[in-house]
Design a protein around this motif. Structure first.
Motif, PDB file in Angstrom:
ATOM      1  N   GLU A  57       0.817  -1.204   0.000  1.00 21.81           N
ATOM      2  CA  GLU A  57       0.000   0.000   0.000  1.00 21.81           C
ATOM      3  C   GLU A  57       0.859   1.266   0.000  1.00 21.81           C
ATOM      4  N   PRO A  58       0.443   2.288  -0.782  1.00 19.37           N
ATOM      5  CA  PRO A  58      -0.874   2.449  -1.407  1.00 19.37           C
ATOM      6  C   PRO A  58      -1.133   1.629  -2.659  1.00 19.37           C
ATOM      7  N   ALA A  59      -0.087   1.015  -3.256  1.00 17.06           N
ATOM      8  CA  ALA A  59      -0.362   0.124  -4.391  1.00 17.06           C
ATOM      9  C   ALA A  59      -1.156  -1.091  -3.884  1.00 17.06           C
ATOM     10  N   HIS A  60      -2.165  -1.489  -4.639  1.00 19.70           N
ATOM     11  CA  HIS A  60      -2.548  -0.945  -5.943  1.00 19.70           C
ATOM     12  C   HIS A  60      -3.844  -0.129  -5.844  1.00 19.70           C
ATOM     13  N   ALA A  61      -4.622  -0.412  -4.812  1.00 18.25           N
ATOM     14  CA  ALA A  61      -5.947   0.196  -4.716  1.00 18.25           C
ATOM     15  C   ALA A  61      -5.894   1.709  -4.537  1.00 18.25           C
TER      16      ALA A  61
ATOM     17  N   TYR B 100       4.988   4.813  -2.573  1.00 14.16           N
ATOM     18  CA  TYR B 100       4.126   4.477  -3.702  1.00 14.16           C
ATOM     19  C   TYR B 100       3.869   2.972  -3.772  1.00 14.16           C
ATOM     20  N   MET B 101       4.936   2.189  -3.666  1.00 10.59           N
ATOM     21  CA  MET B 101       4.809   0.735  -3.629  1.00 10.59           C
ATOM     22  C   MET B 101       5.702   0.232  -2.494  1.00 10.59           C
ATOM     23  N   THR B 102       5.097  -0.073  -1.361  1.00  6.16           N
ATOM     24  CA  THR B 102       5.835  -0.391  -0.153  1.00  6.16           C
ATOM     25  C   THR B 102       5.958  -1.902   0.053  1.00  6.16           C
ATOM     26  N   SER B 103       6.635  -2.252   1.128  1.00  2.00           N
ATOM     27  CA  SER B 103       6.823  -3.651   1.522  1.00  2.00           C
ATOM     28  C   SER B 103       6.498  -3.779   3.006  1.00  2.00           C
TER      29      SER B 103
ATOM     30  N   ALA C 218      -4.021   8.109  -3.763  1.00  2.00           N
ATOM     31  CA  ALA C 218      -2.573   8.172  -3.589  1.00  2.00           C
ATOM     32  C   ALA C 218      -1.852   8.954  -4.674  1.00  2.00           C
ATOM     33  N   TRP C 219      -2.572   9.470  -5.639  1.00  2.00           N
ATOM     34  CA  TRP C 219      -1.934  10.200  -6.743  1.00  2.00           C
ATOM     35  C   TRP C 219      -2.890  11.277  -7.229  1.00  2.00           C
ATOM     36  N   LYS C 220      -2.487  12.493  -7.045  1.00  2.00           N
ATOM     37  CA  LYS C 220      -3.258  13.613  -7.572  1.00  2.00           C
ATOM     38  C   LYS C 220      -2.610  14.072  -8.863  1.00  2.00           C
TER      39      LYS C 220
END
Length: 333
Positions: free
Chosen positions: A58-62, A295-298, A327-329
């Protein structure tokens, strides 16, 4: 294990419910599975985008579901691909006459399950195609993949292909843009602390206080090597050297993403960005847009990755196009 959760078996369900409740005007959760969709469905003459994978990133992918990016994100359990049936439900929820593009990260389970869902959708008459993200330059093969892993550079696929779909591109055109991003983006990461999967209850591996893992995967997979921890600048140089050796970025404009792994303070990410910007400038590589954040965490890994996207006029236009997701404007996270 210390985590703010309730029952381990409820993590993914409660997480996706909580996300949908946080953005009720933008998102909705399907009754079936852990699938997040756009609340306001895209027009029937525009291509829909579906992505997903294991939870824990999170926040990837939703978090990237919304105007200008994804139409649906299908979440599996932590670090586990969603099933073909769940992916097909996501396709059903957002399908249009223009077709559906699946964006898949290159992990064996993800590729197999998304391809099965694609076959089932096409059998039902839903025009569906896919692309596979493989931006990680660290390792060519791992226990999770055949070929390079798909990591944070995947977000540039969501952004550019999503913008092309929003602008009315055909399924073939949207897929071509996605593939152009894949061909021009490279990433690599490092970590100083492992992540803890809730179901496991303990870290997936161990690092000594003075060690770091170079080239680590987003699920905690081993990287290129383990060595004594270096400064932020030295670590960034190791990653950047490998990325720049893989594609000739000289004379090009690029988009730079400094992506946190979940437990890395923004202070440290900005220190890394400070050095990377200077190095790229010294090499004649102009940074057109910069993205710094998670953006794409672990899950709770302390680490970071660098992603560089080589741009042309089309990709610059698509990168700048309006996007509105949690998560993206329009101008990033």
């Amino acid at each position: 294990m210390k985590k703010f959760i309730n029952k381990v078996e409820d993590v993914e369900e409660e997480m996706t419910e909580g996300l949908a409740k946080a953005y009720p005007d933008q998102l909705e959760k399907l009754d079936y599975g852990t699938i997040i969709c756009r609340k306001n469905k895209k027009a029937n003459d525009k291509v829909a985008l579906v992505s997903g994978g294991g939870s824990g990133h999170e926040p990837a992918h939703a978090g990237f579901v919304g105007e200008g990016m994804l139409d649906a994100a299908v979440a599996g359990t932590v670090y586990t691909s969603p099933t073909p049936d769940a992916i097909l439900e996501g396709i059903h929820a957002v399908k249009t006459d223009a077709g559906v593009l699946l964006v898949v990260k290159n992990y064996t389970g993800d590729v197999m399950n998304f391809e099965l869902a694609e076959e089932m959708a096409n059998d039902e008459g839903i025009k569906t195609v896919h692309v596979v993200s493989n931006d990680d330059v660290a390792v060519e093969n791992s226990s999770f993949t055949v070929g390079r892993r798909g990591v944070a550079g995947t977000l540039f696929i969501h952004k550019c292909a999503g913008a092309k779909a929003e602008a009315g591109g055909t399924l073939e055109e949207v897929q071509a843009v996605a593939q152009k991003v894949i061909d021009n983006v490279r990433s690599m990461g490092a970590a100083i602390k492992p992540c803890t999967v809730p179901a496991a209850g303990k870290p997936g591996f161990e690092l000594a206080e003075d060690e770091m893992e170079v080239g680590i995967g987003i699920h905690g997979e081993p990287g290129v090597h383990r060595e004594k921890i270096k400064t932020a600048n030295e670590t960034a140089d190791i990653l950047l050297d490998k990325i720049l050796a893989d594609i000739d970025y000289t004379g090009h404009e690029v988009a730079l993403m400094v992506n946190g792994s979940g437990a890395t303070p923004l202070m440290e990410l900005y220190i890394i960005n400070n050095h990377v910007q200077d190095v790229l400038k010294s090499k004649g590589i102009k940074v057109y847009r910069t993205f710094v954040g998670n953006y794409m965490t672990s899950i709770d890994m302390a680490g970071f990755s660098l992603s560089l996207l080589r741009l042309d006029d089309e990709l610059k236009t698509l990168l700048d196009a309006k996007a509105d997701t949690p998560a993206w404007k329009e101008f990033g996270c």
